[in-house]
Design a protein around this motif. Structure first.
Motif, PDB file in Angstrom:
ATOM      1  N   LYS A 227       0.845  -1.186   0.000  1.00  0.00           N
ATOM      2  CA  LYS A 227       0.000   0.000   0.000  1.00  0.00           C
ATOM      3  C   LYS A 227       0.883   1.240   0.000  1.00  0.00           C
ATOM      4  O   LYS A 227       2.077   1.155   0.296  1.00  0.00           O
ATOM      5  N   SER A 228       0.258   2.360  -0.318  1.00  0.00           N
ATOM      6  CA  SER A 228       0.976   3.631  -0.190  1.00  0.00           C
ATOM      7  C   SER A 228      -0.003   4.656   0.365  1.00  0.00           C
ATOM      8  O   SER A 228      -1.212   4.422   0.364  1.00  0.00           O
ATOM      9  N   ASP A 229       0.531   5.772   0.831  1.00  0.00           N
ATOM     10  CA  ASP A 229      -0.346   6.790   1.409  1.00  0.00           C
ATOM     11  C   ASP A 229      -1.353   7.312   0.380  1.00  0.00           C
ATOM     12  O   ASP A 229      -2.395   7.844   0.740  1.00  0.00           O
ATOM     13  N   ASP A 230      -0.997   7.178  -0.900  1.00  0.00           N
ATOM     14  CA  ASP A 230      -1.854   7.721  -1.964  1.00  0.00           C
ATOM     15  C   ASP A 230      -3.166   6.986  -2.109  1.00  0.00           C
ATOM     16  O   ASP A 230      -4.109   7.492  -2.699  1.00  0.00           O
ATOM     17  N   GLU A 231      -3.180   5.758  -1.643  1.00  0.00           N
ATOM     18  CA  GLU A 231      -4.359   4.942  -1.929  1.00  0.00           C
ATOM     19  C   GLU A 231      -4.959   4.365  -0.650  1.00  0.00           C
ATOM     20  O   GLU A 231      -4.214   3.887   0.218  1.00  0.00           O
ATOM     21  N   ASP A 232      -6.267   4.406  -0.552  1.00  0.00           N
ATOM     22  CA  ASP A 232      -6.981   3.838   0.592  1.00  0.00           C
ATOM     23  C   ASP A 232      -7.019   2.316   0.386  1.00  0.00           C
ATOM     24  O   ASP A 232      -7.515   1.849  -0.649  1.00  0.00           O
ATOM     25  N   HIS A 233      -6.516   1.549   1.343  1.00  0.00           N
ATOM     26  CA  HIS A 233      -6.516   0.097   1.113  1.00  0.00           C
ATOM     27  C   HIS A 233      -7.767  -0.591   1.634  1.00  0.00           C
ATOM     28  O   HIS A 233      -7.910  -1.800   1.542  1.00  0.00           O
ATOM     29  N   TYR A 234      -8.698   0.190   2.150  1.00  0.00           N
ATOM     30  CA  TYR A 234      -9.953  -0.400   2.638  1.00  0.00           C
ATOM     31  C   TYR A 234     -10.694  -1.174   1.532  1.00  0.00           C
ATOM     32  O   TYR A 234     -11.101  -2.325   1.765  1.00  0.00           O
ATOM     33  N   ASN A 236      -9.624  -2.730  -0.988  1.00  0.00           N
ATOM     34  CA  ASN A 236      -8.909  -3.981  -1.255  1.00  0.00           C
ATOM     35  C   ASN A 236      -9.298  -5.030  -0.217  1.00  0.00           C
ATOM     36  O   ASN A 236      -9.614  -6.175  -0.537  1.00  0.00           O
ATOM     37  N   TYR A 372      -0.671  -5.406   5.654  1.00  0.00           N
ATOM     38  CA  TYR A 372      -0.645  -4.288   4.688  1.00  0.00           C
ATOM     39  C   TYR A 372       0.597  -3.452   4.970  1.00  0.00           C
ATOM     40  O   TYR A 372       0.701  -2.827   6.034  1.00  0.00           O
ATOM     41  N   LYS A 463       4.127  -2.350  -8.144  1.00  0.00           N
ATOM     42  CA  LYS A 463       2.960  -1.496  -8.391  1.00  0.00           C
ATOM     43  C   LYS A 463       2.449  -0.824  -7.107  1.00  0.00           C
ATOM     44  O   LYS A 463       2.010   0.325  -7.140  1.00  0.00           O
ATOM     45  N   GLY A 464       2.551  -1.531  -6.011  1.00  0.00           N
ATOM     46  CA  GLY A 464       1.844  -1.076  -4.803  1.00  0.00           C
ATOM     47  C   GLY A 464       2.606  -0.128  -3.896  1.00  0.00           C
ATOM     48  O   GLY A 464       1.986   0.617  -3.131  1.00  0.00           O
TER      49      GLY A 464
END
Ligand code: ATP
Length: 486
Positions: A227-234, A236, A372, A463-464
Motif C-alpha cells: 500500500k501507499s499513502d496515496d491509496e486507501d486500502h480499505y 482492497n 498491509y 505497483k503497490g
C-alpha cells in the motif's frame, strides 16, 4: 508440594481426557507436564496455539497444592479462568476487576495455608504486594505451594516485545522459595530474551529443563499486501472479505458443517490490528456501514465495552464478526475459528507480528494472515522509535547502556519485519523460522504469497509501494511525524 518427586503420574492421561476433554497429548506436552510434576524448573518455548497453558494447568489439577499463574493480561486471565471453571476446576483470579468482597473471599481461602484453590491467576504487580507475599509464606510453610507458572514469559525481559517492569521483581519466588518449581512459557523469545528471562527469574541453567519447539504454524497462510499513502486500502480488504463470504455462501455443505459447530456461514471471524485507537473506532464503523459486524477494542474503551466485544466475538454472535483492535488484544486470546488476522499497518516489532498473527487458525485449519505494508509506515515507525529514544534519554547525562541495548533490539526487530515485508526471494515461513533461530526448516505447502506466486508478488510490490526516492524526499520534509501509537 514443593521438592523433586520421582514417581510416575499414571493419572495424567485420565485427567487429560476426563477433565480437559482432550483426546491425547500433542507432541512434547507429556514430557513438559512430567518434568513439571517431577519438580523441575522448566522453560517452554513453543509456537502460538501449541497448547502451552495445559502444561501447567494439568499438573495443577493432578498434583497437590496450589499453582500460582503470573499472567500479564486481564483478557487472557479472564479467558482462561472461564474455561477452567467450565471444566469444574477450582480457579481464582485477583486483578483490577475483582470486587472487594471476592478478593476477601479468595484471600481468606489462601490465608488458612491449605487453600481449596488449585490455580490462582495474578498479575506481576500483585506479586509485589507485601500482604500477598506474607500469605504465600504461610502456604509454603504448609507445603501447599506447588509451583509458579510465568505465562508470556518474554514480558519478563527488557528485550521482550511486551516488557512489563514489575515482571522484573519475580526473582522473589526463587529466592524465597528455592524448592518451589517454576515453569515459564512463551512463544516469542530470541536467544537473548531467553537468557534475560532465566537470569531475571534467578533460575539455575544447569538444572533448568529447556523445551524448545518450532515456531512454525503450517496452517497459516502469510501474505503481504502493498500500500501507499496515496491509496486507501480499505476497498482492497473489503473486496477480499466479500469474496470470502461469497465462497462460504456458495458451499451449502460447509454451511451445515459450520452450523453443527455453532458457527455461522454468513460471516468470517477475524481480527484487524491497527496501531492507533482512533483507527479502531473509525475502521469498525466503516465496516459496519458496509454490513460487516465489527467492534473496536482498545485500552481506552470502558472495561464493559471490551468485555462485551470479546465475549460476543468468542460466541460467534451476529454483529461481532471482526474485532478491530490495538495490541491490547493479543497474547493469549484463544478463539479457535479465527479465519484471518489482518495488520492494517506495519506492526511495531517482529515478535508482536508473529504473536498477533498467531491468533489465527488455532483449530489447525487454514487461515490467512495479511499484512498491509507501506514504506511510509516503515518510515513513520522508525521516526517513532527515534522519538522514544530521545524521550528515554531525556534528563540523563549519558545514555544508560541497558537502554541503548534495548533500543538496538527494537531497531533490529523492526528492520527484520521490514525485510520480511520487502522480501520477494524467500518463503515467509522460512523468514519467520530464521528470525527465531528455529532448528527445523518449516514446511510450506503454498502457504505464503511467495510460494504461491513469486512472479506475481514481485509485480504487486512494484505497483503497490511508493518509490524509495519519493519516501526519502518526504522524510527530509518531516512528513512522517506521527501521533502516539495506541
Ligand atoms: N492436547 C491437546 N489436544 C487438543 N487441543 C489442545 C491440546 N492442548 C491444548 N489444546 C488446545 O489448543 C488451544 C491453544 O492452547 P493454548 O491457549 O494453551 O495455546 P498457547 O500455546 O498458550 O498459545 P499462545 O502462545 O498463542 O497463547 C486451546 O484451545 C487448547 O484447549
Amino acid at each position: 508440594m514443593p521438592g523433586k518427586r520421582k514417581r510416575p503420574y499414571s493419572d495424567i492421561d485420565f485427567t487429560l481426557k476426563r477433565v480437559f476433554k482432550k483426546p491425547g497429548f500433542r507432541p512434547l506436552q507429556r514430557e513438559v507436564v512430567t518434568a513439571t510434576l517431577e519438580g523441575e524448573d522448566v522453560f517452554l518455548q513453543a509456537a502460538t496455539s501449541f497448547g502451552k497453558s495445559l502444561c501447567y494447568q494439568l499438573p495443577a489439577v493432578v498434583d497437590f497444592g496450589m499453582t500460582i499463574v503470573v499472567s500479564p493480561l486481564l483478557a487472557l486471565m479472564n479467558n482462561q479462568v472461564a474455561a477452567l471453571r467450565n471444566a469444574r476446576i477450582r480457579v481464582e483470579t485477583i486483578n483490577s476487576t475483582t470486587t472487594p468482597s471476592e478478593r476477601t473471599r479468595i484471600l481468606a481461602d489462601l490465608q488458612c495455608g491449605h487453600p481449596l484453590t488449585r490455580l490462582l491467576y495474578v498479575t506481576p504487580e500483585f506479586c509485589q504486594g507485601d500482604n500477598f507475599r506474607r500469605i504465600l509464606r504461610i502456604i509454603h510453610s504448609q507445603k501447599e505451594l506447588a509451583r509458579i507458572a510465568v505465562d508470556e514469559a518474554h514480558c519478563v525481559s527488557e528485550w521482550g516485545h511486551d516488557f512489563r517492569p514489575s515482571f522484573q521483581q519475580l526473582s522473589f519466588f526463587k529466592t524465597e522459595f528455592p524448592d518451589v518449581p517454576i515453569i515459564c512459557l512463551t512463544a516469542t523469545a530470541t536467544a537473548r530474551v531467553r537468557e534475560d528471562i532465566i537470569q531475571t527469574l534467578a533460575l539455575d541453567t544447569s538444572k533448568l529443563k529447556m523445551f524448545r519447539m518450532t515456531t512454525s504454524r503450517p496452517n497459516l497462510h502469510y501474505e503481504v499486501r502493498f500500500k501507499s499513502d496515496d491509496e486507501d486500502h480499505y476497498p482492497n480488504f473489503l473486496a477480499w472479505l466479500k469474496a470470502a463470504h461469497a465462497r462460504r455462501a456458495a458451499n451449502p455443505e460447509r454451511a451445515s458443517q459450520l452450523a453443527s459447530q455453532n458457527q455461522r456461514a454468513d460471516n468470517v471471524p477475524g481480527i484487524i490490528y491497527t496501531l492507533f485507537r482512533k483507527d479502531c473506532e473509525s475502521l469498525a464503523a466503516r465496516l459496519r456501514s458496509d454490513g460487516i459486524g465489527a467492534k473496536p477494542y482498545h485500552a481506552g474503551l470502558p472495561h464493559s465495552d471490551r468485555a462485551d466485544a470479546l465475549s460476543g466475538w468468542v460466541a460467534n454472535k451476529p454483529g461481532y464478526d471482526i474485532v478491530v483492535a490495538t495490541t491490547a488484544f493479543g497474547m493469549g486470546i484463544d478463539k479457535e475459528n479465527v479465519r484471518f488476522v489482518v495488520h492494517w499497518q506495519l506492526p511495531k516489532s517482529f515478535e508482536g507480528f508473529y504473536q498477533e498473527a498467531g491468533r489465527a487458525g488455532r483449530d489447525g485449519k487454514a487461515s490467512v494472515c495479511i499484512l498491509y505494508y507501506g514504506r511510509e509506515d516503515r518510515d513513520r515507525a522508525s521516526k517513532m522509535m527515534s522519538r522514544d529514544q530521545v524521550r528515554q534519554y531525556k534528563g540523563k547525562e549519558a545514555p544508560v547502556p541497558a537502554m541503548q541495548e534495548q533500543m538496538k533490539h527494537r531497531a533490529k526487530s523492526l528492520l527484520a519485519l521490514t525485510e520480511y515485508c520487502e522480501a520477494t526471494n524467500k518463503c515467509r515461513h522460512k523468514i519467520i523460522a530464521d528470525y527465531f533461530a528455529d532448528e527445523e526448516v518449516p514446511t510450506c505447502h503454498f502457504a505464503c504469497d511467495w510460494c504461491k506466486d513469486a512472479v506475481g508478488l514481485v509485480k504487486r510490490k512494484e505497483k503497490g509501494l511508493a518509490s524509495e526516492e519519493w519516501c526519502s524526499t518526504q522524510r527530509e520534509q518531516g512528513r512522517y511525524d506521527v501521533d502516539e501509537y495506541e
